[in-house]
Design a protein around this motif. Structure first.
Motif, mmCIF file in Angstrom:
data_model
loop_
_atom_site.group_PDB
_atom_site.id
_atom_site.type_symbol
_atom_site.label_atom_id
_atom_site.label_comp_id
_atom_site.label_asym_id
_atom_site.label_seq_id
_atom_site.Cartn_x
_atom_site.Cartn_y
_atom_site.Cartn_z
ATOM 1 N N TRP A 245 0.870 -1.177 0.000
ATOM 2 C CA TRP A 245 0.000 0.000 0.000
ATOM 3 C C TRP A 245 0.904 1.223 0.000
ATOM 4 O O TRP A 245 1.820 1.322 0.823
ATOM 5 N N SER A 246 0.663 2.134 -0.921
ATOM 6 C CA SER A 246 1.521 3.306 -1.069
ATOM 7 C C SER A 246 0.667 4.526 -1.434
ATOM 8 O O SER A 246 0.652 4.963 -2.581
ATOM 9 N N PRO A 247 -0.056 5.085 -0.460
ATOM 10 C CA PRO A 247 -0.994 6.166 -0.759
ATOM 11 C C PRO A 247 -0.307 7.506 -1.026
ATOM 12 O O PRO A 247 0.692 7.848 -0.394
ATOM 13 N N SER A 248 -0.881 8.252 -1.931
ATOM 14 C CA SER A 248 -0.326 9.561 -2.288
ATOM 15 C C SER A 248 -0.347 10.528 -1.109
ATOM 16 O O SER A 248 0.534 11.376 -0.987
ATOM 17 N N TRP A 249 -1.335 10.409 -0.227
ATOM 18 C CA TRP A 249 -1.441 11.353 0.886
ATOM 19 C C TRP A 249 -0.399 11.109 1.976
ATOM 20 O O TRP A 249 -0.270 11.903 2.895
ATOM 21 N N ASP A 250 0.351 10.026 1.887
ATOM 22 C CA ASP A 250 1.439 9.756 2.834
ATOM 23 C C ASP A 250 2.782 9.715 2.116
ATOM 24 O O ASP A 250 3.649 8.893 2.421
ATOM 25 N N ASP A 251 2.943 10.593 1.145
ATOM 26 C CA ASP A 251 4.195 10.681 0.383
ATOM 27 C C ASP A 251 4.609 9.343 -0.228
ATOM 28 O O ASP A 251 5.795 9.047 -0.353
ATOM 29 N N PHE A 252 3.624 8.531 -0.564
ATOM 30 C CA PHE A 252 3.852 7.238 -1.216
ATOM 31 C C PHE A 252 4.700 6.287 -0.370
ATOM 32 O O PHE A 252 5.395 5.429 -0.903
ATOM 33 N N ALA A 253 4.646 6.450 0.954
ATOM 34 C CA ALA A 253 5.353 5.519 1.845
ATOM 35 C C ALA A 253 4.785 4.118 1.632
ATOM 36 O O ALA A 253 3.572 3.929 1.586
#
Length: 74
Positions: A13-21
C-alpha cells in the motif's frame, strides 16, 4: 501481491497522501464455528507513529463500512 483464494490477500500500500510511503497489508479469512474471521495486519510503520495511528483510524472506518454492507445497513 500474494493471493490464495479464498483465505489470503497480501499487497503493498503506497498512498499519495502519505508521500507514497510503502507499507504491507495482509488480509486473512479463517473459518470459525459461526462463520468467518477477517484478520488484517497492516505493517511497515517503523518510526512512523502518526502514520500508523492515522491508518488505524482509517481501518476502523473502512471495516465499519464493510460491516454495514454485510449486515445490510447500507
Amino acid at each position: 501481491i500474494t493471493v490464495d483464494p479464498p483465505r489470503l490477500l497480501e499487497y503493498t500500500w503506497s498512498p499519495s497522501w502519505d508521500d507514497f510511503a510503502v507499507t504491507k497489508v495482509r488480509c486473512e479469512i479463517t473459518p470459525t464455528a459461526t462463520g468467518s474471521r477477517l484478520t488484517i495486519l497492516h505493517s511497515g510503520f517503523e518510526g512512523k507513529a502518526k502514520m500508523a495511528t492515522d491508518h488505524g483510524d482509517g481501518w476502523v472506518r473502512v471495516l465499519g463500512w464493510l460491516s454495514d454492507y454485510v449486515y445490510g445497513k447500507r
